[in-house]
Structures are given as C-alpha cells and as structure tokens.
Design an enzyme around this catalytic site. Structure first.
Site, PDB file in Angstrom:
ATOM      1  N   GLU A 223       0.826  -1.212   0.000  1.00 26.20           N
ATOM      2  CA  GLU A 223       0.000   0.000   0.000  1.00 26.20           C
ATOM      3  C   GLU A 223       0.859   1.261   0.000  1.00 26.20           C
ATOM      4  OE1 GLU A 223      -3.098   0.123  -0.523  1.00 26.20           O
ATOM      5  OE2 GLU A 223      -3.994  -1.762   0.127  1.00 26.20           O
ATOM      6  N   ARG A 227       0.628   3.817  -3.144  1.00 24.64           N
ATOM      7  CA  ARG A 227      -0.004   5.111  -2.847  1.00 24.64           C
ATOM      8  C   ARG A 227       1.040   6.208  -2.647  1.00 24.64           C
ATOM      9  NH1 ARG A 227      -5.616   3.975   0.456  1.00 24.64           N
ATOM     10  NH2 ARG A 227      -5.625   1.717   0.263  1.00 24.64           N
ATOM     11  N   ASP A 356      -4.799  -9.716  -8.381  1.00 29.14           N
ATOM     12  CA  ASP A 356      -5.055  -8.751  -9.460  1.00 29.14           C
ATOM     13  C   ASP A 356      -3.857  -8.017 -10.050  1.00 29.14           C
ATOM     14  OD1 ASP A 356      -4.778  -7.327  -7.069  1.00 29.14           O
ATOM     15  OD2 ASP A 356      -6.773  -6.451  -7.107  1.00 29.14           O
ATOM     16  N   GLU A 490     -12.490   0.334  -9.880  1.00 27.27           N
ATOM     17  CA  GLU A 490     -12.099  -0.623 -10.931  1.00 27.27           C
ATOM     18  C   GLU A 490     -13.037  -0.642 -12.133  1.00 27.27           C
ATOM     19  OE1 GLU A 490     -10.049  -1.333  -7.308  1.00 27.27           O
ATOM     20  OE2 GLU A 490     -12.220  -1.372  -7.635  1.00 27.27           O
TER      21      GLU A 490
END
Length: 599
Positions: A223, A227, A356, A490
């Site tokens: 993360e 980010r 993903d 998404e």
C-alpha cells in the site's frame, strides 16, 4: 532536539565517571597480578595464552606488553584525576560538540541524487473536450474532487483519511499508527491533472514541512509503495518539483529491509523505524501475497532510474526470476508464497483481490520499458492464457465473468476488484500473440458489460464488493458482507480504457451513471462515504472517504470526459493506484544493475 542534547550530555558525563572507576579497577587488578609470585601468575598464562610457543623470549615479550598497557591505563587515569573541574567540563563540551556535528551530518538529508534526463512529459493538462455536454460532465467531476479535497482539508488535514460524517481524521492498519497524510499524497496528481493548482500547492507545502518517514510505524509495503511512492513519483514527473522525488527515495530506503528474507520475497509489513518485517496473520501459513510482492516493479524501476541505485531494480527482477523457476499448477499463479521456504501456500488463484495487480504489472512493465522488456510481456501472455482456460466462463445468461480457482474447484464468483481486468485486456490487446488483439479487445468489452450489469442490478446503481453467477442469480451479491460499495474505481477504470480504445459512447454513458449515483448516494456534507448495502433504498454509510477515491475513482472519471490528448497512453503508464509514470524511452541505455535488454 534539546532533549537529545541533554541525553547526549548525560551520557558523556557518565562516560568520564565510568572511566575513573575503570582506571581504579585496572590498577587494583593488575597491581594484584604483579604482586603475585612469578611462578603462580604465569602458570595460568602459560596454559591459556602461550599455546603456540613456550620459549622464554616470547613469554618475556608478552609480560612487557601487559606491563606497558597497564602503566598507560594507570597514567591516563592519573591525568584525569589531576584535571580541574573546569578542564573536565571543557573536555565534556568538546565531546558534546563532536556528537552534535555527527548528528548534523546524519540529519543533513539524503545525498544529492545523480542528474538523469527527465523522460518526455506530454499531455499533462487541459484535455478539454470539444462537446459542451461532455465538458459540463467533466466540470461536475472536478467539482466532486474539490468537495472531497476541501472536506479533507477542513476536517482531516494531515490524517491518512477522512471520516466525512464524524468530520474527523481516520486511519487504518495499512498505514501503521502514524499520520502520514495518505490522502494528500494520493490526491496530488489528480489535483494537478484537473488544474486545481492552489490545492496542489497546499498539498506540496504539507509534504515539505510535515511528511516524515522516520516514525515507529508498521506499514503495508504494498500500500505504501502504490499510494506513497507512486503518488510522489507521479507528482514529481508532472510538476518537476524535486521535493517529491527526494521524499519518494527516502521512503523507498525504508522499505528495502522488507526484502531481508531467505528467498528475497518481501514481507507484507515493515516497521519504518526498525526495519523489522512480518506477514499478515491471516495469510496462508505465514505467506506473502502475490498481488503485494508482485506490484512493486513499476515504481522500483523508476527508483533505480532516478537514483542510480541498482538495488531497487535487482530486487524486483529477483522476484520475477524466482517465480519463473517455480512450478505453477495448471499454469496458474497461486496467491500465496512462503518467503521462508519459497513454496506456494494454499492453491487459490484470483484475478481479483490477492492476485489482481500482479498480472497488471507484468503488462505495464513491458509498456513502461517502451516495449523492450519482452520477458515481462511473455510472462503476461502465458498467465492470461492460463486464466482464460481455467477461470473465464460465460454464465447461463450470457455474461462473461472471471471466477476464482480454489483447490481444484472454480468458484463462480467475481469481485469488484477483478473488474479492472476489462481495461487490462484492452490495454494488452495490441502486442498480444497470434493476432489475438481483436479477441482481447472483445474480452475487455465483455468484462466491462458484466461489471456494468453488477451496478445496474442494484437499487443504488453502484456495484457490490462481490457477485455470484449460480443458482439462477447472476451479477448479484448474495451475502450481506459483500453488498457494500467503498468508492472503488475498478469498473470506471475499465470504462475509461474501453473508451480510449473504442470510443464507443456507451462507456461515457455508463461512467456518467456511476458518477451520478456516487454524487447522489455517497456525497455528504463532510465529503464522500462508502455505503453498506447497494440493494437498500435507504443506505447506511461506512463513514470513510478512502484515499483511492481521490487518486483513482475521480481521476478515471475526469479522464473519461476529457479528450485523448490528456495523459496519452503512448507516453504514460498508470500504476495500480492510477498514478501516471512516464514510459522510459531508454533505447540502448541499461538501468544500473540490469542486464542488456533481450530484443
């Protein structure tokens, strides 16, 4: 800083007292030693020290050395005792000044980075659409961004995220216990692209003055990479402001200890201060997660490019090489890998959560390398072929979906996260093997349609977290804990890619439906909130304005209603948090630590 000086002084004062005690102790011990009869004091030394020789000459040399060391220590102690209080204080001050100088050197900031050519930066502003109705929609998206940002600025400034109903700051365990301003870093490039330059400047000032990574906080490596490092690098490339590059590099250095595992597969979490890493307690038998350790490549390649430090590139290439050697059941990559043993955990494969962005980054590594990283492209193509064979199915109602493979069984369920794959198939269509570009563009369109149905079949016209394709129910959530919508991007991401590649007006229409639903059902006076049940006409809020809502959802909506010359896909590749990084047209230049590209 003052407290540190006091501590330093205290330690230095203690040093001198201990030195005096030590000198007295040496005098006592060695004095006693030398008053012993010769034969008794040397019998021990002869046994323990003189094992290699027993000549009288060597014994005498050793005796002389010990006497000299003893006399020197005794002399130093006497000199200290002769000094006045003022002289001792002066010595302490000198020592203190030296410590302060060392501290200044340590805190002087990072070494200057080597100058590297700025990649070609094109299409970073404007993009105003010629059609008045499209421009009106785009202006509405910008207004939504301004509402989200202004609310955070007013009620959650400096916190990681915002609670828009409670009107206060919010944070989750992925950022540890520190306030790192995640929303600021995540939103910067969206603000810049939308031309909200005053807001961008406010964010930059906070980062310059307050963003500090030397905190005792355990954070998610994945993360924080997508980010923070992604957000800072994108802000640097868009604005040219050096502070973003320097902060990105400072943070990246703090993440490197996460790779100190027996296999080089990084831990899921790392403490920014101590460098100690560990994995999530819920992950299969202490495993690392495919989507987490497989979603570092884009940012780490740029870090090596900007710093000249080969470590970043080498670490992500090591992960790729290790995965290439491993057996894959049915050609599929399981979601769990143990960083100690290098073995797969339970055999669960998903193109949604846990898997993903691993596939996304294989494709984007190739695109970002100006299509020279053919190894990444081949790995992507092989993975997608296995996914299509084992996971992609058509429902009885004709909807194409991506299921999840669990221990030899296909679960007919698709997550909202997996809806990004429609855009990925479209993005990877050009360059796919065996002239299958048309096939993959069509597959992207089918996934986009299925995900739109998951939105359209709810009361709020917002998609659930996960939806099933069995028992006569299609594209609908069954469990209560899968009916929520947390401002996820998404589906809109796939609409945007499909719009760029086909210009079919339905994608703008679908995107506008989603934007209206978000504005109607998720907007509150203090920002935007997720909702707990998209099938209920009276939604309850989760009271969280996710940082990715500003980074991704609103950015993709804005781009959907902009002309194609804003952030053209020939020049920019978006990381999995929608932070744009430029294509590196490196030509024959090789990155430090890399092998020459195989052509």
């Amino acid at each position: 800083a003052t407290r540190n000086c006091q501590l330093a002084t205290l330690r230095l004062s203690e040093k001198f007292i201990l030195l005096l005690i030590l000198s007295a102790f040496i005098t006592l011990c060695f004095g006693a030693f030398f008053f012993l009869p010769d034969n008794s004091k040397w019998s021990y030394m002869d046994r323990e020290v003189m094992t290699s020789t027993d000549t009288g000459k060597d014994q005498q040399l050793l005796r002389d050395k010990i006497r000299a060391d003893h006399e020197r220590a005794l002399q130093e102690a006497k000199e200290k005792l002769r000094k006045s209080r003022e002289e001792l204080q002066a010595e302490i001050q000198t020592e203190k000044n030296k410590v302060m100088e060392d501290l200044k050197k340590t805190n002087a900031g990072p070494k200057p980075l080597p100058p590297v050519p700025m990649p070609r930066v094109v299409g970073i502003n404007d993009g105003e659409p010629p059609e008045p109705d499209v421009k009106e929609k785009r202006d509405k998206i910008r207004e939504m961004m301004k509402h989200a940002w202004d609310s955070y600025r007013q009620y959650g400034w400096g916190y990681n995220e915002l609670k828009p109903l409670a009107k206060k700051g919010h944070s989750t365990n992925i950022f540890g216990n520190s306030q790192l301003g995640a929303t600021i870093v995540d939103a910067l490039d969206t603000l810049y692209i939308m031309g909200l330059h005053e807001e961008f400047k406010d964010g930059q000032e906070w980062i310059e003055q307050n963003l500090d990574f030397s905190v005792n906080a355990e954070v998610s490596v994945f993360e924080v990479n997508i980010r923070f490092i992604g957000g800072l690098l994108a802000a640097y490339y868009l604005s040219g402001q050096e502070v973003f590059k320097l902060k990105a590099v400072q943070l990246a250095e703090k993440l490197l200890p996460a790779f100190n595992t027996p296999t080089g597969i990084p831990w899921a979490m790392v403490n920014l201060k101590s460098g100690v890493g560990r994995n999530w307690g819920w992950a299969s038998a202490g495993s690392s997660i495919l989507a987490e350790f497989g979603t570092l490549h884009m940012e780490f390649v740029h870090l090596t490019y900007l710093t000249g430090n080969p470590a970043y590139y080498q670490k992500v290439m090591h992960i790729r090489k290790l995965l290439a050697k491993m057996d894959r059941p049915n050609g599929l990559y399981p979601n769990y890998l143990n960083p100690r043993t290098g073995r797969w955990g339970q055999h669960h494969t998903s193109v949604g959560g846990l898997g993903d962005s691993f596939y996304e980054y294989l494709l984007k590594a190739w695109l970002m390398s100006d299509k020279t990283d053919t190894e990444a492209r081949k790995t992507y193509d092989d993975a997608i072929e296995a996914i299509e064979r084992h996971l992609i199915r058509k429902s009885n109602g004709g909807l194409t979906f991506i299921g999840e493979w669990k221990n030899g069984h296909l679960e007919r369920k698709m997550g909202h996260l997996a809806c990004f794959a429609g855009g990925m198939f479209a993005l990877g269509a050009d360059g796919s093997p065996d002239d299958k570009a048309g096939h993959y563009l069509q597959l992207g369109a089918e996934i986009a349609h299925t995900c739109h149905e998951s939105y359209d079949r709810t009361v709020l016209k917002l998609g659930p977290e996960a939806f099933k394709f069995d028992s006569g129910l299609e594209a609908v959530a069954v469990r209560q804990n899968e009916k929520y919508y947390i401002l996820r991007p998404e589906v809109i991401e796939t609409y945007w890619y499909m719009w760029r590649f086909t210009h079919d007006p339905k994608y703008r229409q679908w995107g506008w439906e989603a934007a209206q639903a978000i504005d109607k059902y998720c907007r509150v006076s203090g920002g935007f909130s997720g909702v707990k049940d998209v099938y209920s006409s009276t939604p309850t809020y989760d009271d969280v304005q996710q940082s990715f809502f500003l980074a991704e959802t609103l950015k993709y909506l804005y781009l959907l209603f902009s002309s194609d010359d804003l952030m053209p896909l020939e020049s920019w590749v978006f990381n999995t948090e929608a932070h744009p990084l430029p294509v590196l047209h490196l030509g024959n230049i090789t990155l430090p630590g890399s092998e020459p590209a195989q052509r």
